[in-house]
Design an enzyme around this catalytic site. Structure first.
Site, short mmCIF file in Angstrom:
data_model
loop_
_atom_site.label_atom_id
_atom_site.label_comp_id
_atom_site.label_asym_id
_atom_site.label_seq_id
_atom_site.Cartn_x
_atom_site.Cartn_y
_atom_site.Cartn_z
N ASP A 44 0.82 -1.21 0.00
CA ASP A 44 0.00 0.00 0.00
C ASP A 44 0.85 1.26 0.00
O ASP A 44 2.04 1.22 0.26
CB ASP A 44 -0.84 0.04 1.29
CG ASP A 44 -2.03 -0.88 1.20
OD1 ASP A 44 -2.45 -1.19 0.09
OD2 ASP A 44 -2.53 -1.26 2.27
N LYS A 66 -3.20 3.32 -2.64
CA LYS A 66 -4.37 4.15 -2.85
C LYS A 66 -4.03 5.53 -2.35
O LYS A 66 -3.73 5.70 -1.18
CB LYS A 66 -5.54 3.62 -2.02
CG LYS A 66 -5.87 2.20 -2.34
CD LYS A 66 -6.79 1.66 -1.27
CE LYS A 66 -6.95 0.17 -1.42
NZ LYS A 66 -7.56 -0.44 -0.26
N MET A 181 -7.56 8.89 9.36
CA MET A 181 -8.18 9.31 8.10
C MET A 181 -9.07 10.54 8.33
O MET A 181 -10.19 10.62 7.83
CB MET A 181 -9.01 8.16 7.52
CG MET A 181 -8.14 6.96 7.18
SD MET A 181 -9.06 5.54 6.60
CE MET A 181 -9.49 4.74 8.14
N1 SAH Z 1 -3.53 0.07 9.44
C1 SAH Z 1 -3.02 1.39 9.66
C2 SAH Z 1 -4.07 2.45 9.49
C3 SAH Z 1 -4.63 2.51 8.11
S1 SAH Z 1 -5.79 3.79 7.90
C4 SAH Z 1 -2.37 1.47 11.04
O1 SAH Z 1 -2.54 0.57 11.86
O2 SAH Z 1 -1.64 2.43 11.28
C5 SAH Z 1 -4.81 5.07 7.23
C6 SAH Z 1 -4.68 6.20 8.21
O3 SAH Z 1 -3.71 5.89 9.18
C7 SAH Z 1 -4.21 7.50 7.61
O4 SAH Z 1 -5.25 8.20 6.99
C8 SAH Z 1 -3.71 8.23 8.83
O5 SAH Z 1 -4.76 8.73 9.59
C9 SAH Z 1 -3.11 7.08 9.62
N2 SAH Z 1 -1.66 6.97 9.40
C10 SAH Z 1 -0.99 5.90 8.98
N3 SAH Z 1 0.34 6.13 8.95
C11 SAH Z 1 0.51 7.40 9.38
C12 SAH Z 1 1.64 8.23 9.59
N4 SAH Z 1 2.88 7.79 9.36
N5 SAH Z 1 1.45 9.47 10.06
C13 SAH Z 1 0.21 9.93 10.32
N6 SAH Z 1 -0.89 9.19 10.13
C14 SAH Z 1 -0.75 7.93 9.68
#
Ligand code: SAH
Length: 493
Positions: A44, A66, A181
């Site tokens: 991803d 995406k 998100m």
């Molecule tokens: N599975 C992932 C989350 C996926 S949803 C997890 O456990 O982290 C995607 C969202 O995760 C993004 O829109 C943002 O809100 C957050 N996100 C993921 N990586 C990030 C990062 N390095 N910095 C800030 N937000 C992050």
């Protein structure tokens, strides 16, 4: 899990793997292990670049990233790719940002695999929901401030604010709300919480691109968060933290105090030799991308006799290792050197020799070819130089000038690994002239004018100048400690 036992080995397998929030250091040991053994990696957009760099060269890479606005690869299609590769007997790693089951659709993919009878494993990951606040100095719970953590999506399937029980969330004083998100819907979200009775002065923070060198944090209050985010032009991915713990960020923001925080640096030496340097740079707060732009190949052919020399000189760790590889290949051993004295260009080479049972008799005061040549010429006798093919001419030029009696045997050659340069680099660290040339070969148009070259010594710096680097920094001595110091000096310039 596997319905059909005979399939277990023959249909391959899928690992649903959490890659962590960005910083490659936050991968789990298990995720790294399965990634390094993958035949196919489906990943991803949120997977960190340092993590992607660990995908084996021979593995198939499928980017299903995406990004907002662009057409995502539909979930069903992703599932079809996983099934297809697994059916072909491949070891498939499905790599997701953070944890695969937290807003990662890992559960849906697991269902599809289960339905198709494909064996799968889940490798949980460090979730951004907790790690990103932590990298910004926000503990998600804290005694006396917050005793619960809610992890919530701020984005419904249609892109709007989801239908949550805002009244219940607004009552959650002394608790922490983490929204994922949430950038697009921040205004609506904060407003709904305030309408439901949450105090507009509740501390709030947003962290963009957490755990990377480009991490940015905005802290304020529920009522002012949206305006602050607009002012700072915060874009996804970002995490919203609402609750009293958000106020701790200013005090506990440990990362910005590290000397190389916010610096994205490429370590260019071969991966097997990068470990210590990468760790030292990470310890100073840099985001390190391992970008090995050379590999070494031990030359074939028969080594001439090593007997009858007064001095044998080594100029690299790789040279030491290549010598032993070649001796073993020919069923010979190091005793051929007899009573020859041993010279090494610097402490790392000396240490490699020591590990092979050879004590170094001469180490120059300054760790470079010129000083090694000077010292050897002074000592005299018959000399043998064991080094890389096309090694720097400086060493041999000086020996020749001084009338020394020497011969040279090339043991290995450096080959360029032509790969696209990582984006948006601040610095590249070079431990040899060949890594500089290998780096430059990756961007033939010289697309690295803004990258600062941090070099271990004058020869490496000269190569950087020739390659077209504009900002070049040289270590005070050819040691990793001084190299890291040079990177710190480069930071402020
Ligand atoms: N599975 C992932 C989350 C996926 S949803 C997890 O456990 O982290 C995607 C969202 O995760 C993004 O829109 C943002 O809100 C957050 N996100 C993921 N990586 C990030 C990062 N390095 N910095 C800030 N937000 C992050």
């Amino acid at each position: 899990m596997s319905k059909n036992k005979a399939n277990y080995m023959s249909v391959g397998k899928v690992w649903l793997v959490g890659a962590g929030p960005g910083d490659v250091g936050l991968m789990t040991l298990r995720s790294r292990e399965v990634l390094e053994n993958a035949d196919c990696v489906v990943y991803d957009r949120l997977v960190g670049e340092g993590v992607l760099a660990l995908i084996p060269g021979k593995a198939e890479r499928v980017d299903v990233g995406k990004s907002g606005g662009h057409h995502p690869i539909p979930q069903r299609e992703i599932e079809a790719i996983l099934l297809d590769r697994a059916m072909a007997g491949k070891r498939v790693v499905r790599l997701k940002g953070g944890d695969p089951f937290l807003f990662g659709r890992g559960g849906e993919e697991a269902e599809a695999l289960q339905a198709a009878g494909i064996p799968f494993e889940i490798v949980p990951g460090v979730t951004s929901a907790i790690a990103v606040p932590a990298y910004a100095g926000i503990p998600v719970t804290h005694r006396g401030l917050s005793s619960a953590l809610h992890v919530i999506t701020a984005h419904s399937e249609k892109g709007e604010l989801p239908n949550l029980d805002f009244e219940a969330l607004a009552r959650a004083k002394g608790e922490t709300l983490v929204f994922l998100m949430g950038v697009k819907n921040t205004g609506a979200l904060c407003q709904r919480l305030m309408d439901a009775g949450m105090d507009s002065h509740t501390p709030a923070a947003v962290i963009e691109r957490g755990t990377t060198a480009r991490q940015r944090r905005v802290t304020g209050e529920l009522g002012s968060l949206k305006a602050l985010m607009e002012e700072r032009k915060i874009t996804p991915p970002a995490i919203l933290v609402i609750g009293p713990v958000a106020s701790l960020a200013k005090k506990l923001d440990w990362r910005t105090y590290l000397p190389l925080s916010g610096v994205r640096v490429a370590v260019t030496r071969p991966r097997e030799r990068a470990g210590r340097l990468s760790r030292m740079l990470r310890d100073t707060g840099a985001e390190v991308l391992e970008f090995p732009c050379i590999t070494t190949e031990v030359l074939s052919g028969t080594l001439p006799s090593l007997a009858g020399f007064d001095w044998v000189g080594f100029t690299s760790v790789t040279g030491v290792q290549a010598l032993f590889t070649r001796l073993a290949r020919e069923k010979r051993d190091i005793r051929e050197l007899g009573a020859a004295h041993i010279a090494a260009i610097g402490p790392a080479t000396a240490e490699a020799l020591r590990l092979c049972g050879l004590r170094v008799d001469f180490l120059p005061e300054v760790y470079d070819g010129a000083h090694l040549a000077g010292g050897l010429a002074e000592r005299g006798g018959r000399m043998l130089l064991l080094r890389a093919e096309k090694g720097s001419p400086e060493l041999t030029d000086i020996l020749r000038e001084r009338g020394a009696d020497f011969s040279e045997v090339p043991l290995y050659r450096s080959c360029y690994v032509k790969a696209p340069l990582p984006d948006d680099l601040d610095m590249a660290v070079f431990t040899s002239a060949s890594t500089v040339r290998g780096f430059a070969a990756c961007a033939p148009e010289g697309g690295f004018a803004a990258v600062k070259a941090v070099c271990i010594g004058v020869q490496t710096a000269r190569a950087a100048e020739e390659a077209g680097f504009k900002k070049i920094f040289t270590a005070a001595s050819a040691t990793l400690l001084d190299l890291v110091d040079a990177a710190m000096a480069a930071r402020g310039v």
